[in-house]
Design an enzyme around this catalytic site. Structure first.
Site, short mmCIF file in Angstrom:
data_model
loop_
_atom_site.label_atom_id
_atom_site.label_comp_id
_atom_site.label_asym_id
_atom_site.label_seq_id
_atom_site.Cartn_x
_atom_site.Cartn_y
_atom_site.Cartn_z
N TYR A 40 0.84 -1.20 0.00
CA TYR A 40 0.00 0.00 0.00
C TYR A 40 0.88 1.24 0.00
O TYR A 40 1.96 1.25 0.59
CB TYR A 40 -0.87 0.06 1.26
CG TYR A 40 -2.01 -0.92 1.29
CD1 TYR A 40 -3.28 -0.54 0.88
CD2 TYR A 40 -1.81 -2.22 1.73
CE1 TYR A 40 -4.33 -1.44 0.91
CE2 TYR A 40 -2.85 -3.13 1.77
CZ TYR A 40 -4.11 -2.73 1.35
OH TYR A 40 -5.15 -3.62 1.38
N HIS A 99 -7.35 -8.41 -2.45
CA HIS A 99 -8.65 -7.83 -2.13
C HIS A 99 -8.62 -6.34 -2.39
O HIS A 99 -7.55 -5.73 -2.44
CB HIS A 99 -9.02 -8.10 -0.66
CG HIS A 99 -8.05 -7.51 0.30
ND1 HIS A 99 -6.89 -8.16 0.68
CD2 HIS A 99 -8.01 -6.30 0.93
CE1 HIS A 99 -6.21 -7.40 1.52
NE2 HIS A 99 -6.85 -6.26 1.68
N ARG A 126 -2.74 -12.24 3.46
CA ARG A 126 -4.06 -11.80 3.01
C ARG A 126 -4.23 -12.08 1.52
O ARG A 126 -3.35 -11.77 0.72
CB ARG A 126 -4.26 -10.30 3.24
CG ARG A 126 -4.24 -9.87 4.66
CD ARG A 126 -5.59 -9.55 5.31
NE ARG A 126 -6.77 -10.20 4.84
CZ ARG A 126 -7.88 -9.57 4.41
NH1 ARG A 126 -7.90 -8.26 4.36
NH2 ARG A 126 -8.93 -10.25 4.02
N TYR A 135 -0.47 -10.06 0.59
CA TYR A 135 0.57 -9.52 1.46
C TYR A 135 0.50 -10.17 2.84
O TYR A 135 -0.55 -10.62 3.28
CB TYR A 135 0.49 -7.99 1.56
CG TYR A 135 -0.81 -7.43 2.12
CD1 TYR A 135 -1.00 -7.28 3.49
CD2 TYR A 135 -1.82 -7.02 1.26
CE1 TYR A 135 -2.18 -6.75 3.99
CE2 TYR A 135 -3.01 -6.49 1.75
CZ TYR A 135 -3.18 -6.36 3.12
OH TYR A 135 -4.35 -5.84 3.61
FE LIG Z 1 -5.98 -4.67 2.78
#
Ligand SMILES: [Fe+2]
Length: 215
Positions: A102, A152, A149, A141
């Protein structure tokens, strides 16, 4: 015979989703749908100002280089729990880049930031509740230990007169879905509502339905 708007929604979106091999969320015979399940906003909600928040996340305005990764489209519809399309909904979305990183100061993932990936967008729904955006397939990640995860996209969906919805959209067929600590807390029916359907290979396109409820 001209179809009513309601039967279009049922036959169109619901039909397309079932046609893509996903279990139908709500039955075609029903007149109502449960709202899309809520999910945590997570720690990476955008905090830094960003000028370009348009529907094309693969290209930052003024740049000639596009984002790394697999470019995809997501198209969908926002309906209320009575299955009526809802127009002019504010759909905010944010996600990791193709490498799983991110653009957020608290993301300590060692994967590189992609300077050409927009990462965040705000798009309105159209007159038929429709919306569309272009992005990259987000990378998986690591959160902690062995928890990875699955890919998404985070959503925050709002319109005056409706409950705000914060949720996450997943991708079909990803094996990490099966072991994700968040997704696996949901019922089968809820999971089906949160996993998009792949409707086209070229360009790679996913379909997603968002159900919001009036306050
Ligand atoms: Fe996320």
């Amino acid at each position: 015979m001209k179809q009513s708007r309601r039967s279009f929604i049922k036959g169109g979106i619901a039909g397309a989703i079932s046609g893509a091999g996903l279990p139908l969320y709500g039955s075609e015979a029903s007149e109502s749908l449960p709202p899309t399940p809520n999910e945590t906003e997570g720690p990476f909600y955008p905090v830094q100002a960003q000028k370009d928040k348009d529907f094309d996340l693969t290209l930052i305005e003024g740049s000639s280089q596009s984002a790394a990764g697999n470019h995809i489209y997501v198209e969908g519809i926002v309906v209320d729990t009575a299955m009526n399309p809802v127009e002019d909904v504010t759909i905010e979305l944010w996600q990791a880049n193709a490498a799983g990183r991110y653009r957020h100061p608290h993301d300590t993932n060692p994967a590189p930031i992609d300077p050409h990936f927009q990462g965040w967008a705000i798009v309105p729904s159209g007159a038929k509740g429709d919306f569309r955006f272009k992005t990259v397939l987000p990378g998986a990640y690591a959160v902690s230990g062995r928890w990875l995860r699955p890919p998404h996209i985070h959503f925050k969906v709002s319109k005056r007169g409706y409950e705000e919805l914060v949720t996450q959209m997943y991708f079909p067929g990803n094996e990490l879905n099966e072991v994700d600590r968040l997704l696996q807390r949901k019922t089968q029916e809820e999971q089906s509502a949160m996993i998009s359907a792949k409707i086209k290979d070229a360009p790679e396109t996913y379909q997603y339905r968002i159900v919001i409820q009036p306050v």
